[in-house]
Design an enzyme around this catalytic site. Structure first.
Site, PDB file in Angstrom:
ATOM      1  N   ASN A 161      16.701 -20.769  -4.602  1.00 38.19           N
ATOM      2  CA  ASN A 161      16.704 -21.307  -5.969  1.00 38.19           C
ATOM      3  C   ASN A 161      18.096 -21.600  -6.499  1.00 38.19           C
ATOM      4  O   ASN A 161      18.343 -22.623  -7.120  1.00 38.19           O
ATOM      5  CB  ASN A 161      15.924 -20.385  -6.903  1.00 38.19           C
ATOM      6  CG  ASN A 161      16.525 -18.977  -6.928  1.00 38.19           C
ATOM      7  OD1 ASN A 161      17.164 -18.536  -5.993  1.00 38.19           O
ATOM      8  ND2 ASN A 161      16.317 -18.294  -8.034  1.00 38.19           N
ATOM      9  N   GLU A 199      17.589  -7.797  -5.141  1.00 39.51           N
ATOM     10  CA  GLU A 199      17.304  -8.435  -6.436  1.00 39.51           C
ATOM     11  C   GLU A 199      16.047  -9.256  -6.207  1.00 39.51           C
ATOM     12  O   GLU A 199      16.096 -10.271  -5.499  1.00 39.51           O
ATOM     13  CB  GLU A 199      18.500  -9.286  -6.851  1.00 39.51           C
ATOM     14  CG  GLU A 199      18.508  -9.635  -8.317  1.00 39.51           C
ATOM     15  CD  GLU A 199      18.046 -11.054  -8.551  1.00 39.51           C
ATOM     16  OE1 GLU A 199      18.849 -11.948  -8.265  1.00 39.51           O
ATOM     17  OE2 GLU A 199      16.900 -11.250  -8.987  1.00 39.51           O
ATOM     18  N   CYS A 201      15.050 -16.342 -11.075  1.00 36.57           N
ATOM     19  CA  CYS A 201      14.437 -15.004 -11.176  1.00 36.57           C
ATOM     20  C   CYS A 201      14.456 -14.493 -12.613  1.00 36.57           C
ATOM     21  O   CYS A 201      13.689 -13.629 -12.987  1.00 36.57           O
ATOM     22  CB  CYS A 201      15.182 -14.032 -10.283  1.00 36.57           C
ATOM     23  SG  CYS A 201      16.941 -13.976 -10.672  1.00 36.57           S
ATOM     24  N   GLU A 236      23.965  -5.444  -8.897  1.00 35.34           N
ATOM     25  CA  GLU A 236      25.106  -6.247  -8.450  1.00 35.34           C
ATOM     26  C   GLU A 236      26.010  -6.455  -9.653  1.00 35.34           C
ATOM     27  O   GLU A 236      25.676  -6.076 -10.769  1.00 35.34           O
ATOM     28  CB  GLU A 236      24.592  -7.592  -7.914  1.00 35.34           C
ATOM     29  CG  GLU A 236      23.682  -7.441  -6.704  1.00 35.34           C
ATOM     30  CD  GLU A 236      23.103  -8.765  -6.242  1.00 35.34           C
ATOM     31  OE1 GLU A 236      22.224  -9.300  -6.927  1.00 35.34           O
ATOM     32  OE2 GLU A 236      23.544  -9.259  -5.197  1.00 35.34           O
TER      33      GLU A 236
HETATM   34  O1  LIG Z   1      23.907 -14.006 -11.070  1.00 30.29           O
HETATM   35  C1  LIG Z   1      23.551 -14.821 -11.947  1.00 30.29           C
HETATM   36  O2  LIG Z   1      24.221 -15.108 -12.927  1.00 30.29           O
HETATM   37  C2  LIG Z   1      22.256 -15.497 -11.849  1.00 30.29           C
HETATM   38  O3  LIG Z   1      22.054 -16.454 -12.560  1.00 30.29           O
HETATM   39  C3  LIG Z   1      21.288 -15.016 -10.925  1.00 30.29           C
HETATM   40  C4  LIG Z   1      20.070 -15.562 -10.899  1.00 30.29           C
HETATM   41  C5  LIG Z   1      19.140 -15.034  -9.970  1.00 30.29           C
HETATM   42  C6  LIG Z   1      17.994 -15.678  -9.747  1.00 30.29           C
HETATM   43  O4  LIG Z   1      17.169 -15.428  -8.782  1.00 30.29           O
END
Ligand SMILES: O=C(O)C(=O)/C=C/C=C/O
Length: 478
Positions: free
Chosen positions: A156, A255, A289, A459
């Site tokens: 994604n 995640e 997500c 994270e």
């Molecule tokens: O780490 C981020 O800022 C972010 O947008 C992560 C999105 C995760 C989606 O699956």
């Protein structure tokens, strides 16, 4: 743009080619090689060798400088990265150009900075009556890299989420074997080229392409030479990886999925809540997500909110497709299920007709639903498309209960002008992240991740560096 593996400092094309499809038009746009088990094994061995070679001997300053060179390399090839990300995902160019690619360079810079300023703890110890001597000691902690880290990244936000793990893993001194989604291998290949050009020692970073089950992903996560696994993706895949890793007790950072709630209180700035929910439900056609799939609105403003959100959903244009025909079919199956379960379709619910080659792609309409009970599958199961269900509530207690009534717990949004209410409600929501009067406003130093079926660990900032390293306590008797 040729999609290639990158193993032991060299580009490779081992393995049978599999087709790459443009989600906008459904047309084939190239191929990628399916890494055989032998190549995954070679990648893990190359990573291990790097740890006992030049990369393992690099100082934090040298690692920090290497991360900055990678960030500069991404910037230098910005347009190529944007083109590649758009071709692989079909996402609007503006989104790739303002979020995905800048964040990839930003991820490397964030950890280059963090690594450099990272303090360690020490304790001056006195243990009266210590039988071994004066009972006086100095305790200090140092951190060692985990070793060979496997990174499995999703389709994604392909480059953003790959680099969100690669940057801290390298910063902490690990060697990496990454396996991006088979749907989106192109920007990962460009990243390998940038890392190669940045002069990281052979084996510090390795990239293998391919599918997950019974293929490169499984070969990697079940490999006995892997010391840790970091994964972003569906909860079911996370569970499969965990089973695969269990035999070697390999630590995991996950995640995973979500069914993220939004709480809209009657005192909220309603226009801001509508704007925010349009973004949080429909950005990247709901394939993030963090997207909102459940909206709970205090009853006095429920009808107004539903009317405005439905209007905005109907007027949305320029949105991208689902990543694949299979995912498009999954999302449409939920649109049908919603109606079977008794939903009112306020907007969308089907497939748009563009009258051009996009009609061969994988688009679905942005969709707003109401009228379902909380037990409905549409309200409980992650759909991962441009769809949300809106339901009313009457009290703050009920709103928190509704938000928490889910097997997931990744992100939530709360819309209210009442400051006390915001501070009362936010900490009670069972998720890793709560945004108040905003959505996806990110500080890369903050803890990022979910609870329950939404993941394991966090994270971001020190949290990533802690996962990707082991603390060692040294006690020196004085
Ligand atoms: O780490 C981020 O800022 C972010 O947008 C992560 C999105 C995760 C989606 O699956």
């Amino acid at each position: 743009m040729r999609v290639r593996h990158y193993v032991g400092g060299g580009f490779r094309t081992d393995g049978a080619p599999f087709a790459l499809v443009d989600p906008v038009t459904g047309g084939e746009v190239g191929t990628a090689p399916e890494a055989p088990r032998a190549l995954v094994d070679e990648a893990v061995r190359s990573a291990r060798a790097a740890l006992s070679g030049e990369w393992g001997a690099a100082s934090p300053e040298e690692r920090s400088a290497a991360l900055r060179r990678i960030a500069d390399g991404i910037d230098a090839r910005f347009e190529e990265f944007v083109d590649a990300e758009v071709r692989d995902t079909g996402k609007p160019r503006e989104l790739a150009a303002t979020v995905d690619i800048p964040r990839a360079a930003g991820n490397f810079r964030a950890y280059a900075d963090l690594l450099y300023g990272r303090p360690e703890r020490a304790y001056s110890t006195r243990v009266p009556g210590w039988s071994g001597g004066a009972g006086q000691a100095l305790n200090y902690t140092v951190r060692r890299p985990l070793g060979v880290v496997a990174i499995i990244s999703p389709w994604n936000l392909p480059l953003l989420l790959l680099t969100w793990k690669v940057a801290p893993a390298l910063a902490a001194g690990n060697a990496v074997v990454a396996k991006p989604s088979e749907e989106t291998p192109t920007t990962a290949t460009l990243l390998a080229e940038v890392i190669h050009e940045a002069g990281l020692p052979a084996g510090a970073f390795n990239l293998v392409h391919g599918h997950g089950a019974d293929a490169a992903g499984a070969f990697l996560t079940g490999h006995p030479g892997v010391d840790a696994i970091a994964f972003t993706g569906e909860s079911a895949t996370g569970a499969a990886i965990m089973r695969n890793a269990a035999d070697h007790v390999t630590p995991v950072s996950f995640e995973l999925g979500g069914k993220n709630p939004a709480l809209v209180f009657a005192d909220a700035d309603l226009e801001a809540a509508v704007d925010g929910t349009v973004r949080s439900s429909f950005t990247h056609s709901g394939q993030i997500c963090l997207c909102t799939e459940r909206v709970y609105v205090e009853r006095p403003v429920f009808d107004e909110f539903v009317e405005r959100l439905g209007e905005r959903a109907r007027k949305l244009d320029g949105y991208g497709p689902m990543i694949s025909a299979a995912h498009r079919d999954k999302v449409l199956s939920y649109y049908r299920l919603a109606v079977e379960e008794g939903a009112t379709v306020v907007a969308g619910g089907g497939v748009p007709v563009f009258g051009d080659d996009r009609d061969n792609g994988f688009h679905v309409e942005p969709t707003v639903l109401t009228g379902l009970p909380e037990q409905a599958r549409t309200v409980r199961e992650e759909i991962f498309g441009p769809v949300c269900h809106v339901a009313p509530f009457d009290t703050e207690e009920e709103a928190v209960r509704l938000a928490n009534d889910s097997e997931y717990g990744l992100a939530a949004t709360v819309w209210t002008r009442d400051l006390s209410r915001a501070h009362r409600v936010a900490p009670r929501i069972e998720s890793g992240i709560v945004w108040v009067n905003c959505w996806n406003l990110r500080d890369l130093r903050t803890p990022f991740g979910g609870v329950k079926a939404s993941g394991i660990g966090r994270e971001g900032g020190e949290y990533s560096l802690d996962f990707f390293s082991e603390p060692v306590n040294v006690c020196i008797q004085i």
